[in-house]
Design a protein around this motif. Structure first.
Motif, mmCIF file in Angstrom:
data_model
loop_
_atom_site.group_PDB
_atom_site.id
_atom_site.type_symbol
_atom_site.label_atom_id
_atom_site.label_comp_id
_atom_site.label_asym_id
_atom_site.label_seq_id
_atom_site.Cartn_x
_atom_site.Cartn_y
_atom_site.Cartn_z
ATOM 1 N N SER A 158 0.845 -1.200 0.000
ATOM 2 C CA SER A 158 0.000 0.000 0.000
ATOM 3 C C SER A 158 0.875 1.242 0.000
ATOM 4 O O SER A 158 2.061 1.203 0.333
ATOM 5 N N ALA A 159 0.280 2.358 -0.378
ATOM 6 C CA ALA A 159 0.992 3.636 -0.421
ATOM 7 C C ALA A 159 0.821 4.373 0.899
ATOM 8 O O ALA A 159 -0.240 4.313 1.531
ATOM 9 N N TRP A 160 1.859 5.068 1.294
ATOM 10 C CA TRP A 160 1.848 5.805 2.554
ATOM 11 C C TRP A 160 0.866 6.976 2.489
ATOM 12 O O TRP A 160 0.998 7.883 1.681
ATOM 13 N N GLU A 161 -0.154 6.932 3.318
ATOM 14 C CA GLU A 161 -1.139 8.008 3.456
ATOM 15 C C GLU A 161 -1.754 8.423 2.123
ATOM 16 O O GLU A 161 -2.043 9.595 1.887
ATOM 17 N N GLN A 162 -1.940 7.446 1.234
ATOM 18 C CA GLN A 162 -2.669 7.678 -0.013
ATOM 19 C C GLN A 162 -3.827 6.678 -0.047
ATOM 20 O O GLN A 162 -3.640 5.547 -0.507
ATOM 21 N N PRO A 163 -4.975 7.035 0.458
ATOM 22 C CA PRO A 163 -6.080 6.063 0.595
ATOM 23 C C PRO A 163 -6.412 5.384 -0.726
ATOM 24 O O PRO A 163 -6.531 6.019 -1.773
ATOM 25 N N GLY A 164 -6.527 4.068 -0.660
ATOM 26 C CA GLY A 164 -6.954 3.296 -1.817
ATOM 27 C C GLY A 164 -5.884 2.984 -2.818
ATOM 28 O O GLY A 164 -6.153 2.349 -3.840
ATOM 29 N N LYS A 165 -4.632 3.401 -2.567
ATOM 30 C CA LYS A 165 -3.572 3.176 -3.531
ATOM 31 C C LYS A 165 -2.749 1.948 -3.138
ATOM 32 O O LYS A 165 -2.198 1.878 -2.035
ATOM 33 N N PHE A 166 -2.681 1.001 -4.059
ATOM 34 C CA PHE A 166 -1.932 -0.226 -3.855
ATOM 35 C C PHE A 166 -1.173 -0.553 -5.142
ATOM 36 O O PHE A 166 -1.585 -0.171 -6.235
ATOM 37 N N CYS A 167 -0.099 -1.307 -4.980
ATOM 38 C CA CYS A 167 0.635 -1.858 -6.123
ATOM 39 C C CYS A 167 0.712 -3.366 -5.940
ATOM 40 O O CYS A 167 1.093 -3.844 -4.860
ATOM 41 N N GLY A 196 -8.711 1.551 -4.508
ATOM 42 C CA GLY A 196 -8.951 0.382 -3.679
ATOM 43 C C GLY A 196 -9.217 -0.901 -4.425
ATOM 44 O O GLY A 196 -9.752 -1.848 -3.844
ATOM 45 N N GLY A 197 -8.867 -0.963 -5.705
ATOM 46 C CA GLY A 197 -9.038 -2.185 -6.462
ATOM 47 C C GLY A 197 -10.179 -2.176 -7.453
ATOM 48 O O GLY A 197 -10.418 -3.182 -8.124
ATOM 49 N N LYS A 198 -10.885 -1.065 -7.577
ATOM 50 C CA LYS A 198 -11.975 -0.992 -8.560
ATOM 51 C C LYS A 198 -11.434 -0.913 -9.989
ATOM 52 O O LYS A 198 -12.073 -1.368 -10.927
ATOM 53 N N SER A 199 -10.269 -0.310 -10.140
ATOM 54 C CA SER A 199 -9.638 -0.226 -11.457
ATOM 55 C C SER A 199 -8.128 -0.252 -11.269
ATOM 56 O O SER A 199 -7.615 0.104 -10.199
ATOM 57 N N PHE A 200 -7.418 -0.681 -12.324
ATOM 58 C CA PHE A 200 -5.966 -0.797 -12.266
ATOM 59 C C PHE A 200 -5.354 -0.247 -13.547
ATOM 60 O O PHE A 200 -5.983 -0.236 -14.599
#
Length: 761
Positions: free
Chosen positions: A417-426, A440-444
């Motif tokens: 997850s990204a630091w203090e970036q809500p919904g951002k993942f790699c 949060g995973g709705k689109s990539f």
């Protein structure tokens, strides 16, 4: 923030687990159409279970509810009853530690729920016969009769619509197809596959050859075709020699059969299978496998087939789909249906451009496993392959994939997850570059790959730059690199290229110093495996002073066990979704404090950014119950600098509150309690105590089920999240965003799932 559970107690997701929108990417090995409902299709996947479509193959949903065991999603075969179309059957299994496992499941409600009805057969699942014909079939003339042939265990018959089963007199062979004759009541065929046709051309064949890699004993150098005229009571051997991967009966002539026979190609018989002749005129021959052949029920003079094309086959047409001549292909040659180009395709995901030298059409034609003719709509065809299901409405001239919507079948490696970036993942995955989501995973969207690298392993999103990504890539021949993108994924370059055999196991950012990063390389120690450090935001790297014990020559120390049996997606595919990015951790409260774990040998800590290391793993249950007791995750508490967590396969979750001087088991509390900590993530829960989320993948080795557990009070109490609808998910990674609102879990086979957390109302 107070967190609630899915049962309404103390952790409440906004909704139950939802598939993340990652699209296809797993091998769809079979396809069946509903006998009475136009547009209803069922697909089977070698790692992700069963999927259903109600719109003719464009949108899909997984149907794995109620499955629990490790091998239940590795579907070898699938059948639907023509008499009661709501009744479905699936055969699934795998081999681990030279033991085959298998189950036949039955559904009475279109696949919405499943129950086990037979365990007498073993199936390979994601193995060397996964792409061939169905080995379970329902008699079209007798509603109660179901037949199934195992990879081990022989052939079994049910006479009460799958409720009970009895082994037939056939010997234990690898069954490649089981088929009732549609025009002759009581006639049942069963074809087998020989040792010679298990050529695994995409894996290394050292260490015991192909059979050694497959953990399979010799079964004979000839395939066979058997027939029974009394529904399996007695059998005769019709033919011996070629392997029978799929059998098709001519709807115009009950004595005319066609068979896909792997290296022997397409054969036909004019006398019910007693003798066979080659039927290969016009087809690609030398060095090509054939596993599917099908008749066009609307135009029965037409038949379709395709060779099992692979990426290295440069002279194969982009989509090698062949159609027979006017006389069933017996006297007239087969012809290539079309020399397809990219403009003949629509709705295919952009990641397919990464393969086939940039040709989407070429990638579309790789490893075609099944061709299906729509029974209701003339000129409508389907094909399945490595990527998903494609649909043609003009008899194969053009193809549409609809982005493989709903076929979340990718094999994931890790998630961060990204630091203090809500919904951002790699997320990273086998066979693909990393993907990033900001909702949060709705689109990539894709991070760029690099030439020569086909998959991704570990990734980190730097805290101070919303435009930068560091990630590990892996290519053929066990080559790897660290890639850096500094322009939000527009471009990337290799900042550290590794020698052959090295692998980017993990990447972490220092918990305090945003310019410092750490990388964990596994492979041969003499070649440079160990812990690396960058002090300039990932631009340059140097190896730290970490050195494992002198007796270790490579990481993992028990490489064959860890990579090729315990954690891999299938036993022979080394370094394919075997779990990464969890054995390296940086303390979020103290600069330069770093943890590194090795599966079987220990945990080490540095408090000076890697210049000095001490062992802190004494007292942990390494190999306590044999080779299955291995470390799989390490993590620092986000609240207490000296609190450290260690997650084990089999042995569960352990904790030290004094910097690793002593350890105690946190969950399960029982000394002999079993849990696989396949994935671990931490946050801040109630009263500043640690919020702990643990995901457990099922394993046949220790009989565990798939589950996700949560504690919001530092491990004092635990709640299980409901995942009944997901089935036996093989969790590999789980991450919580820094704001604590969203969770993204990734799996081996079933892609990613997301949950949105809610504050206390």
């Amino acid at each position: 923030m107070e967190v609630r559970d899915v049962e309404g107690n103390s952790f409440k997701p906004e909704q139950t687990w939802s598939p993340a929108a990652l699209g296809g990417g797993g091998y769809i090995t079979g396809l069946i159409q509903h006998p009475a409902k136009s547009g209803v299709l069922y697909a089977r996947c070698d790692v992700a279970g069963v999927f259903a479509s109600i719109d003719g193959g464009f949108r899909w949903e997984a149907r794995n509810a109620g499955l629990t065991k490790a091998y239940h999603h590795q579907v070898q075969s699938f059948a639907i009853s023509p008499h009661h179309p709501e009744v479905l059957f699936r055969c699934s299994g795998e081999v681990r530690s030279r033991k085959f496992h298998g189950s036949v499941h039955k559904s009475d409600d279109d696949g919405h729920t499943w129950r086990e009805v037979c365990t007498g057969m073993g199936f390979y699942g994601n193995g060397p016969t996964r792409m061939y014909g169905e080995i379970i079939a329902v008699d079209p003339h007798h509603p109660g009769i179901v037949a199934a042939g195992g990879y081990t265990g022989g052939l079994w018959i049910s006479r009460d619509e799958g409720e009970s089963w009895k082994q037939s007199s056939l010997p234990e062979e690898r069954f490649g197809c089981v088929a009732f004759h549609p025009g002759i009541p009581g006639l049942l065929y069963a074809g087998t596959i020989s040792d010679e046709d298990l050529n695994m051309d995409y894996v290394e064949t050292d260490g015991g050859g192909v059979l050694g890699l497959l953990q399979d004993p010799p079964r004979g150098k000839a395939g066979r075709l058997y027939a029974s005229t009394d529904l399996g009571e007695s059998w005769v051997l019709l033919h011996e020699g070629p392997s029978f991967a799929e059998l098709a009966c001519d709807i115009r002539d009950p004595q005319h059969l066609r068979a896909a026979c792997i290296w022997n190609g397409i054969l036909h018989s004019q006398n019910g299978g007693q003798t066979w002749q080659p039927d290969m005129t016009g087809l690609l021959q030398d060095g090509h496998r054939y596993g599917t052949v099908v008749q066009d029920i609307h135009h029965p003079q037409l038949w379709y087939t395709a060779p099992d094309a692979r990426p290295h086959m440069q002279t194969v047409p982009p989509i090698p789909l062949y159609v027979s001549g006017l006389d069933s292909g017996v006297t007239e040659p087969w012809k290539l249906l079309r020399q397809h180009k990219d403009e003949n395709l629509s709705g295919f995901p952009a990641y397919m451009d990464h393969f086939g030298s940039g040709s989407r059409a070429e990638a579309t034609g790789w490893a075609i496993s099944k061709i299906l003719v729509d029974r209701f709509i003339e000129e409508r065809l389907y094909l399945t392959n490595w990527y998903g299901v494609a649909v043609s409405t003009d008899r194969g001239r053009t193809w549409r994939a609809a982005q493989f919507q709903g076929l979340e079948t990718t094999c994931m490696e890790a998630v961060t997850s990204a630091w203090e970036q809500p919904g951002k993942f790699c997320v990273t995955m086998a066979d693909h570059p990393p993907k990033v989501t900001e909702d949060g995973g709705k689109s990539f969207w894709n991070l760029p790959g690099l030439p020569g690298y086909s998959g991704s392993t570990a990734a980190v999103i730097p805290r101070t730059s919303r435009q930068s990504y560091l990630y590990g890539l892996v290519g053929q021949g066990r080559t790897a690199c660290i890639a850096l993108s500094r322009d939000n994924g527009e471009t990337a370059s290799a900042v550290l290229t590794l020698g052959p055999g090295l692998f980017v196991q993990a990447l972490q950012e220092d918990g305090v110093n945003a310019d410092t990063f750490y990388a964990y390389m596994d492979g041969a120690i003499a070649s440079g495996a160990g812990i690396y450090r960058s002090t300039d935001s990932g631009m340059t790297w140097e190896q730290t002073a970490f050195r494992p014990p002198a007796y270790m020559t490579e990481i993992p120390h028990m490489k064959n066990w860890i990579e090729a049996d315990l954690l891999s997606v299938v036993v022979y595919q080394v370094k394919n979704a075997c779990g990464t990015n969890q054995l390296l951790a940086a303390n979020p409260l103290q600069e330069g404090r770093v943890l590194v774990g090795e599966w079987t040998e220990g945990i080490w800590e540095s408090r000076d950014s890697g210049d000095n290391w001490v062992s802190i793993g004494a007292g942990l249950p390494f190999k306590r119950r044999g080779p299955g007791s291995v470390l799989n995750a390490v993590a620092y508490s986000p609240s207490y600098p000296d609190t450290i967590y260690a997650g084990f396969i089999t042995e569960g979750l352990w904790r030290s509150t004094n910097g690793g001087q002593c350890w105690s088991k946190l969950y399960p509390a029982e000394v002999d309690g079993v849990l696989n900590v396949s994935a671990l993530t931490l946050g801040i829960g109630d009263h500043e105590e640690d919020l702990i989320i643990v995901a457990c993948e099922p394993m046949v080795m220790n009989g565990t089920d798939s589950q996700v557990l949560c504690s919001r009070d530092g491990g004092e109490s635990w709640e299980a999240w409901n995942q009944t609808e997901l089935g036996a998910v093989r969790w590999k990674g789980i991450a919580l965003d820094r704001v604590g609102k969203q969770v993204l879990g990734v799996s081996c086979g079933n892609g990613a799932y997301r949950v949105l957390l809610k504050d206390k109302i």
